[in-house]
Every structure is written in C-alpha cells, then in structure tokens.
Design a protein around this motif. Structure first.
Motif, PDB file in Angstrom:
ATOM      1  N   UNK A 157       0.609  20.985   0.429  1.00 18.15           N
ATOM      2  CA  UNK A 157      -0.305  20.358   1.030  1.00 18.15           C
ATOM      3  C   UNK A 157      -0.258  19.138   1.283  1.00 18.15           C
ATOM      4  N   UNK A 158      -0.781  18.453   2.463  1.00 17.43           N
ATOM      5  CA  UNK A 158      -0.481  17.011   2.760  1.00 17.43           C
ATOM      6  C   UNK A 158      -1.542  16.410   3.396  1.00 17.43           C
ATOM      7  N   UNK A 159      -1.848  15.218   3.253  1.00 18.90           N
ATOM      8  CA  UNK A 159      -2.748  14.190   3.996  1.00 18.90           C
ATOM      9  C   UNK A 159      -2.121  12.971   4.150  1.00 18.90           C
ATOM     10  N   UNK A 160      -2.687  12.204   5.169  1.00 15.82           N
ATOM     11  CA  UNK A 160      -2.300  10.740   5.549  1.00 15.82           C
ATOM     12  C   UNK A 160      -3.322   9.849   5.423  1.00 15.82           C
ATOM     13  N   UNK A 161      -3.022   8.535   5.270  1.00 19.86           N
ATOM     14  CA  UNK A 161      -4.272   7.772   5.103  1.00 19.86           C
ATOM     15  C   UNK A 161      -3.693   6.283   5.674  1.00 19.86           C
ATOM     16  N   UNK A 162      -4.513   5.647   6.475  1.00 24.38           N
ATOM     17  CA  UNK A 162      -3.924   4.223   7.122  1.00 24.38           C
ATOM     18  C   UNK A 162      -3.856   3.328   6.033  1.00 24.38           C
ATOM     19  N   UNK A 163      -2.865   2.458   6.183  1.00 18.84           N
ATOM     20  CA  UNK A 163      -2.651   1.330   5.128  1.00 18.84           C
ATOM     21  C   UNK A 163      -2.616   0.068   5.998  1.00 18.84           C
ATOM     22  N   UNK A 164      -3.602  -0.533   6.425  1.00 19.34           N
ATOM     23  CA  UNK A 164      -3.728  -1.890   7.344  1.00 19.34           C
ATOM     24  C   UNK A 164      -2.941  -2.988   6.379  1.00 19.34           C
ATOM     25  N   UNK A 165      -2.374  -3.840   7.190  1.00 13.33           N
ATOM     26  CA  UNK A 165      -1.598  -4.974   6.454  1.00 13.33           C
ATOM     27  C   UNK A 165      -0.545  -4.686   5.621  1.00 13.33           C
ATOM     28  N   UNK A 166       0.451  -3.563   5.880  1.00 18.31           N
ATOM     29  CA  UNK A 166       1.717  -3.410   5.366  1.00 18.31           C
ATOM     30  C   UNK A 166       2.660  -4.589   5.597  1.00 18.31           C
ATOM     31  N   UNK A 167       3.233  -5.134   4.476  1.00 17.43           N
ATOM     32  CA  UNK A 167       3.638  -6.342   4.554  1.00 17.43           C
ATOM     33  C   UNK A 167       5.103  -6.359   5.416  1.00 17.43           C
ATOM     34  N   UNK A 168       5.602  -5.141   5.666  1.00 15.53           N
ATOM     35  CA  UNK A 168       6.782  -5.018   6.320  1.00 15.53           C
ATOM     36  C   UNK A 168       6.630  -4.436   7.839  1.00 15.53           C
ATOM     37  N   UNK A 169       5.894  -3.403   7.944  1.00 15.82           N
ATOM     38  CA  UNK A 169       5.471  -2.917   9.532  1.00 15.82           C
ATOM     39  C   UNK A 169       4.091  -3.445   9.976  1.00 15.82           C
ATOM     40  N   UNK A 170       3.457  -4.295   9.398  1.00 18.24           N
ATOM     41  CA  UNK A 170       2.374  -4.656  10.128  1.00 18.24           C
ATOM     42  C   UNK A 170       0.958  -3.753   9.655  1.00 18.24           C
ATOM     43  N   UNK A 171       0.845  -2.500  10.346  1.00 16.83           N
ATOM     44  CA  UNK A 171       0.062  -1.420   9.659  1.00 16.83           C
ATOM     45  C   UNK A 171       1.229  -0.463   9.286  1.00 16.83           C
ATOM     46  N   UNK A 172       0.772   0.334   8.382  1.00 16.80           N
ATOM     47  CA  UNK A 172       1.458   1.502   7.734  1.00 16.80           C
ATOM     48  C   UNK A 172       0.414   2.665   7.436  1.00 16.80           C
ATOM     49  N   UNK A 173       1.134   3.685   6.786  1.00 18.80           N
ATOM     50  CA  UNK A 173       0.292   4.652   6.370  1.00 18.80           C
ATOM     51  C   UNK A 173       0.953   5.349   5.224  1.00 18.80           C
ATOM     52  N   UNK A 174      -0.028   5.935   4.426  1.00 21.14           N
ATOM     53  CA  UNK A 174       0.361   6.788   3.246  1.00 21.14           C
ATOM     54  C   UNK A 174       0.436   8.114   3.426  1.00 21.14           C
ATOM     55  N   UNK A 175       1.410   9.006   2.880  1.00 20.38           N
ATOM     56  CA  UNK A 175       1.509  10.243   2.754  1.00 20.38           C
ATOM     57  C   UNK A 175       1.103  10.848   1.362  1.00 20.38           C
ATOM     58  N   UNK A 176       0.087  11.660   0.996  1.00 20.38           N
ATOM     59  CA  UNK A 176      -0.127  12.343   0.137  1.00 20.38           C
ATOM     60  C   UNK A 176       0.159  13.703  -0.054  1.00 20.38           C
ATOM     61  N   UNK A 177       0.819  14.416  -1.083  1.00 23.05           N
ATOM     62  CA  UNK A 177       1.360  15.974  -0.869  1.00 23.05           C
ATOM     63  C   UNK A 177       1.397  16.353  -2.289  1.00 23.05           C
ATOM     64  N   UNK A 178       1.003  17.831  -2.232  1.00 23.59           N
ATOM     65  CA  UNK A 178       0.777  18.837  -3.525  1.00 23.59           C
ATOM     66  C   UNK A 178       1.437  19.923  -3.260  1.00 23.59           C
ATOM     67  N   UNK A 179       2.227  20.235  -4.381  1.00 28.22           N
ATOM     68  CA  UNK A 179       3.035  21.711  -3.900  1.00 28.22           C
ATOM     69  C   UNK A 179       1.931  22.744  -4.241  1.00 28.22           C
ATOM     70  N   UNK A 180       2.324  23.698  -3.407  1.00 32.10           N
ATOM     71  CA  UNK A 180       1.317  24.886  -3.581  1.00 32.10           C
ATOM     72  C   UNK A 180       2.269  26.123  -3.227  1.00 32.10           C
TER      73      UNK A 180
END
Length: 348
Positions: free
Chosen positions: A269-292
């Motif tokens: 199970x996966x989801x993604x969330x924006x992360x504005x202001x990433x210090x390396x890439x400007x904008x970035x995103x996080x991936x959340x995951x759980x084993x099912x």
C-alpha cells in the motif's frame, strides 16, 4: 446565534435540501446543499445508464457522504430494493438471496471484503459494482478477473460539489482508460490550450451543489483535476493540480507516482505527499508505504520509480492512513513525518 457586527450570517438552507460536508483531510470541512430533485436526477441518470434493475443494494459507503446517500439510500428507495448497509459492520456475512440482482456500492476497502464474500454473491443473478471516491485498489481488478462474466464494475468520477461527472468501466487489469462525461455535464474547455495539452477540468451542470455560504450554486466548478481531452466529451486524467510538482525542473504528477507504485508493487500500500521547499530539489515529495502481505522494500520503491525524479523521503508505516472514503489522509501523513525521530530518510 447572532451575527457579529460587520459579518453576514450564512444563508438559510433551501427547503428540503440535504447537507453534505467535503471529506478532504486538509483544511476545514465545508458544507454543501443538494436539492431532492438533484439527488433524484443523479440516481435516475447513473442507475439507468450503468446499473439497471436492482433487487438488493450492498453499500460500503456511509450515507453521510454523497456517494453513500445516493446509492445506499436514494437508489434502493426509488427501486424498491432492500438494503444492507455493509459499512456499519463490514465483516458481517452478506445476506444475498439466490437469483437477486445485486448492486454493490464500493469504496477502496470494500474490494478485499468482496473477495472474501464472493461465494455469497455467486448466488445472485447479477452483480454490478459502482466504485468512487478514490482510485480502485489492485484487489478490485483481481476480483473482476476472478468473477469474469458475473461482475460488471464501473468507476465514477465526481465530488460532493459536483456529483457524478464522468464514468468508465473497471476491467480485470489496471489501465489509464478514458472517461466519458455524463450527458447533463458540460465540459468547459480552454480555447487557448494546445489540442493535445493538459487542461484543468472545469464543469457546468444542473447537479452542482450550493455552498452553505452562498444563496445559489456556482455557475461552474473547477475540480482540481488535470486532464487531456480525447474527444468532445471524453478525457484522460493526468493528475491533480495540487499534486503537480517540479523536482529539479521536471514535472511530477503524484497521481502518476501512486499509479506506478500500485501497478508495480501490488502487495504494497503506497501514497505520495508533496514536500514544498526540499533543500536539494526545490520541491520534493514523500512516499509512504505499508506491507500488505508483499515483500517490497525501499529498493523496490526506488526501482518502480526509476523513470521519475527520486522521492525526497520514503517512510514505512503499519498502514497508510485514509479518510472514511478511502483517500490518503494528508493530515495524518504530515503528522507521521513530524514524528520521525531523526528527520526524514532521504533516498538517493
């Protein structure tokens, strides 16, 4: 309650109107009113076009949400069908009688339960599933394969604000199939947009809800979806305008990130969330995951996203939190990030 000086009180609800709150997990909920004739029109339109005759409705969508109210209450009342409100006790056996024509009202969590309950549904003369509120999980396509020829499934694109906008069939394999607008929905195009470019999905129609803070429904509604039109009344979803990022100058649609992960890692199970202001890439995103039941790890997530800019953060959870309608709960995901003891883990 008396309005304070300089503040107008909210308009009264229309006589007989039903109130629904938006179910998003960011910001305060907003209340919307729908008239009984709008409810009847939607039930007649979608019921007649996609469902057909029904004897028994099994609803996994709570009626406090528009989807559950329409097809778990209004449709069975109009059809004279009996109702099993499965959302109230999702693990209870399904009381399906032999020869019944069954409609199942699905949110994402329903599909795993339907897998378990399929022997009961096999007694039915026909089974139709309506899915809405969030992308169907891999288990939806798996059940459609298992029940080939006995289960018809349709996905509905819509919202509390708009009601149903468009529909498409759900098949045995995940795909990016196109959407067909319902006949009473007008798709408002940007005259200056390139013929094959991405546009905002803006709609007009008689089923737009009235915000609690105004006296009439809006003339049009911008859904927040980004689409590529394939015909006068057909389109493909590209993503959400709020999920569009630029990472190192490259456009990334988080909807596409989630679709890729669902397709590549069906046991995860996966989801993604924006992360504005990433210090390396400007904008970035996080991936959340759980084993099912799967065996995926961070390396598998990186491999599945090799055609995308790498996520800034990959976080493993016991389960990806979701709202009552199955959408990723952004507020809970942000809280999960804040609870990390040593800050987010950056992937390379």
């Amino acid at each position: 309650m008396t309005a304070t000086a300089g503040t107008a009180s909210a308009p009264a609800a229309p006589r007989g109107a039903l109130g629904f709150e938006t179910s998003g997990s960011t910001g305060a909920a907003r209340r919307w009113f729908r008239l009984p004739e709008q409810m009847e029109r939607e039930v007649e339109l979608i019921g007649g076009r996609l469902v057909g005759p029904v004897d028994h409705v099994v609803s996994y969508a709570p009626p406090r949400h528009l989807f559950g109210a329409l097809f778990g209450e209004w449709l069975p009342r109009r059809a004279g069908a009996r109702v099993h409100q499965a959302w109230a006790d999702p693990f209870a056996p399904l009381p399906v009688s032999p020869g019944e024509r069954v409609l199942v009202v699905c949110v994402p969590m329903a599909w795993e339960l339907l897998h378990r309950a399929w022997p009961a549904l096999e007694r039915a003369a026909s089974v139709v599933a309506l899915h809405s509120s969030a992308a169907p999980p891999p288990t939806a396509h798996g059940l459609i394969r298992r029940a080939a020829g006995r289960l018809r499934a349709h996905e509905i694109l819509g919202s509390t604000e708009t009601g149903g906008i468009a529909h498409r069939p759900l098949g045995p394999e995940p795909d990016d199939g196109g959407w067909q607008a319902f006949p009473d929905v007008t798709l408002l195009r940007d005259a200056g947009a390139p013929a094959d470019g991405t546009e905002d999905l803006v709609v007009r129609g008689p089923r737009l809800a009235r915000p609690a803070v105004t006296r009439r429904p809006p003339d049009r509604w911008a859904t927040g979806d980004l689409v590529r039109f394939t015909g006068p009344r057909t389109f493909r979803l590209v993503g959400r305008s709020g999920s569009l990022l630029k990472v190192n100058g490259r456009r990334v649609h988080l909807t596409r990130v989630e679709e890729r992960l669902r397709a590549a890692l069906p046991g995860t199970e996966c989801g993604a969330l924006p992360l504005p202001g990433d210090p390396l890439a400007g904008e970035g995103y996080a991936v959340f995951w759980a084993r099912r039941g799967g065996r995926a790890g961070v390396a598998d997530i990186r491999a599945a996203l090799r055609d995308f800019p790498a996520p800034s953060t990959v976080v493993e959870l016991a389960a990806v939190p979701r709202t009552a309608t199955g959408k990723p709960d952004h507020r809970s995901l942000v809280a999960a990030l804040e609870r990390l003891p040593s800050g987010p883990r950056r992937t390379r």
